[in-house]
Design an enzyme around this catalytic site. Structure first.
Site, PDB file in Angstrom:
ATOM      1  N   GLU A 275      22.731  61.122  30.607  1.00 18.46           N
ATOM      2  CA  GLU A 275      22.802  61.986  31.799  1.00 18.46           C
ATOM      3  C   GLU A 275      24.172  61.895  32.465  1.00 18.46           C
ATOM      4  O   GLU A 275      24.280  61.496  33.626  1.00 18.46           O
ATOM      5  CB  GLU A 275      21.715  61.559  32.804  1.00 18.46           C
ATOM      6  N   TYR A 318      32.129  57.554  51.398  1.00 22.52           N
ATOM      7  CA  TYR A 318      32.306  56.307  50.640  1.00 22.52           C
ATOM      8  C   TYR A 318      33.711  55.728  50.761  1.00 22.52           C
ATOM      9  O   TYR A 318      34.066  54.835  49.986  1.00 22.52           O
ATOM     10  CB  TYR A 318      32.071  56.521  49.129  1.00 22.52           C
ATOM     11  N   CYS A 343      36.117  67.650  64.116  1.00 23.98           N
ATOM     12  CA  CYS A 343      36.185  66.759  65.265  1.00 23.98           C
ATOM     13  C   CYS A 343      35.389  65.485  65.048  1.00 23.98           C
ATOM     14  O   CYS A 343      34.344  65.263  65.670  1.00 23.98           O
ATOM     15  CB  CYS A 343      35.744  67.513  66.514  1.00 23.98           C
TER      16      CYS A 343
HETATM   17  C1  LIG Z   1      23.435  60.967  39.701  1.00 23.33           C
HETATM   18  C2  LIG Z   1      22.665  60.669  38.475  1.00 23.33           C
HETATM   19  C3  LIG Z   1      23.284  60.779  37.214  1.00 23.33           C
HETATM   20  C4  LIG Z   1      24.739  61.111  37.030  1.00 23.33           C
HETATM   21  O1  LIG Z   1      25.585  60.083  37.409  1.00 23.33           O
HETATM   22  P1  LIG Z   1      27.146  60.159  37.083  1.00 23.33           P
HETATM   23  O2  LIG Z   1      27.698  58.933  37.651  1.00 23.33           O
HETATM   24  O3  LIG Z   1      27.668  61.390  37.729  1.00 23.33           O
HETATM   25  O4  LIG Z   1      27.281  60.217  35.596  1.00 23.33           O
HETATM   26  C5  LIG Z   1      22.499  60.570  36.101  1.00 23.33           C
HETATM   27  N1  LIG Z   1      21.197  60.249  36.210  1.00 23.33           N
HETATM   28  C6  LIG Z   1      20.577  60.127  37.394  1.00 23.33           C
HETATM   29  C7  LIG Z   1      19.145  59.792  37.432  1.00 23.33           C
HETATM   30  C8  LIG Z   1      21.299  60.337  38.560  1.00 23.33           C
HETATM   31  O5  LIG Z   1      20.690  60.193  39.749  1.00 23.33           O
END
Ligand SMILES: *Cc1c(COP(=O)(O)O)cnc(C)c1O
Length: 419
Positions: A275, A318, A343
């Site tokens: 992901e 962050y 602001c």
């Molecule tokens: C945000 C998220 C990602 C992606 O994270 P990156 O650091 O952008 O690669 C993948 N899986 C889940 C479950 C997330 O919440």
């Protein structure tokens, strides 16, 4: 590597000079490069060439723009979504439902129904309670939800606290110590096919070691689950790979990540799901802004730009670093505080930053803004929503209109009893 480079002293996105975009669309505006998105998708895929059975699902939350999803879908990527809104975007971009993975701790019943009806490929269940609810909803419809159980491996990802997701006290997944027992309970329910486990320990990881530690724990869990008689066919390894924000910064390459994954998972005999978000989109976009004015300070001058924390929230959220440079540097340097017009003192992109000398009217960019940029925009201070542009070679198109403050006001009502 990206396609934002200087030619004849002017920054281009691929073959388009950024001043041309600023002139046509106005500022602030996000500018994405198709060639860079495609390159990152390819490099990530190539890094995992040794993993035989896999799905690479782009984390939509990092950049949900429809045109961006279209580009990445055409690269064979699926989608990791965390809301039905994101699911609808992935579907609208032509990503097949079976290549969509649904993560998130707060899926509502309505979202579960919508995702089941859309026929998505996988739910990543984040709690026993959620699993029980999803099973009931699916069973009542005579459906079976394909699922993995998200595990909280209790690993410190070594990144910013607000984007760490795999420590025991984070809200995500089920504690690894209870995973076997919860898996056993959910696997027995009608309405779900619990076919594996998932993990995602955080974002902007600068080191592979915590990922490897989490994957090792997951591997041991897979063995234990099989030992208990469960069939495990899918493991979702999440995202999290970091990208360089600073000039000269070196992060683990997708090839190194892929080699580690291959080594750790070689005996698992499962389909792996990935992901990635930031590593695909981060350096494929810049936020193009214009200097409103330069204000004298007690120490350094304030370079006030027309982009603000509502357009790019990461520095305010962050304390994140975004490299800042002139679109057409005139040669000089300055040390400045780079701020937006909002602001709040939090609307500060950098203090005491060494950068190109800039004056009112000059264009500049914040780099590495393609992920967690426009997607986090708000209309705070009634500034409207920032526009987005996609460049492809020598052409560009507006892929998200600027939503003017007036249009947002038009959606508001004053009740009659106030009149
Ligand atoms: C945000 C998220 C990602 C992606 O994270 P990156 O650091 O952008 O690669 C993948 N899986 C889940 C479950 C997330 O919440």
């Amino acid at each position: 590597m990206d396609h934002f480079t200087y030619r004849d002293g002017v920054m281009h996105a691929e073959d388009v000079p950024l001043p041309v975009i600023a002139e046509a669309v106005g500022t602030p505006v996000y500018v994405y490069s198709r060639a860079t998105l495609e390159r990152h998708a390819r490099v990530f895929r190539d890094g995992l060439a040794g993993v035989p059975d896999k799905l690479i699902a782009f984390a939509v939350k990092s950049n949900p723009n429809l045109a961006v999803l279209k580009v990445l879908g055409a690269q064979g990527m699926g989608a990791d979504v965390v809301s039905v809104g994101e699911m609808r975007r992935a579907l609208a971009a032509g990503i097949a439902p079976e290549m969509i993975v649904f993560s998130g701790v707060g899926k509502t019943a309505a979202e579960m129904v919508a995702a089941l009806e859309a026929g998505i490929g996988q739910f990543n269940i984040e709690s026993e309670e959620e699993g029980v609810e999803l099973a009931a909803i699916a069973a009542a419809r005579g459906m079976t939800a394909q699922c993995t159980l998200r595990i909280n491996p209790d690993v410190d990802a070594g990144t910013h606290d607000k984007i760490s997701t795999g420590k025991a006290d984070n809200k995500f997944g089920v504690p690894i110590s209870e995973a076997g027992q919860i898996f056993g309970k959910l696997a027995g329910l009608p309405g779900v096919n619990l076919r594996g486990v998932a993990v995602h320990i955080g974002s902007q990881l600068a080191d592979l070691a915590p990922l490897e530690a989490a994957f090792e724990k997951l591997g041991a869990l897979v063995q234990a689950l099989r030992g208990a008689g469960h069939e495990v066919t899918h493991v979702d390894l999440g995202g999290g790979l970091g990208v360089p924000y600073r000039v000269g910064e070196v992060l683990p390459a997708p090839a190194e990540y892929g080699a580690m994954v291959e080594r750790v998972t070689k005996d698992w005999g499962v389909k792996l799901i990935f992901e990635p978000g930031r590593v695909i989109a981060g350096n494929a976009g810049v936020l193009l802004t214009r200097v409103v004015r330069v204000k004298r300070g007690i120490k350094d001058p304030f370079v006030i730009v027309d982009a603000a924390m509502n357009d790019l929230a990461r520095p305010a959220l962050y304390g994140a670093y975004h490299h800042f440079e002139a679109v057409a540097p005139k040669g000089g340097q300055m040390t400045a505080n780079i701020v937006g017009p909002i602001c709040e003192t939090g609307d500060t992109f950098a203090m005491g930053r060494d950068c190109d000398a800039l004056e009112a009217g000059d264009l500049a960019v914040f780099r590495t803004a393609g992920a967690y940029g426009a997607t986090m925009a708000s209309s705070y201070n009634s500034r409207g929503f920032v526009a987005e542009v996609l460049v492809d070679g020598d052409k560009f198109a507006v892929v998200a209109d600027r939503i003017e403050a007036g249009a947002i006001m038009d959606a508001e009502r004053v009740p009659e009893w106030l009149l």
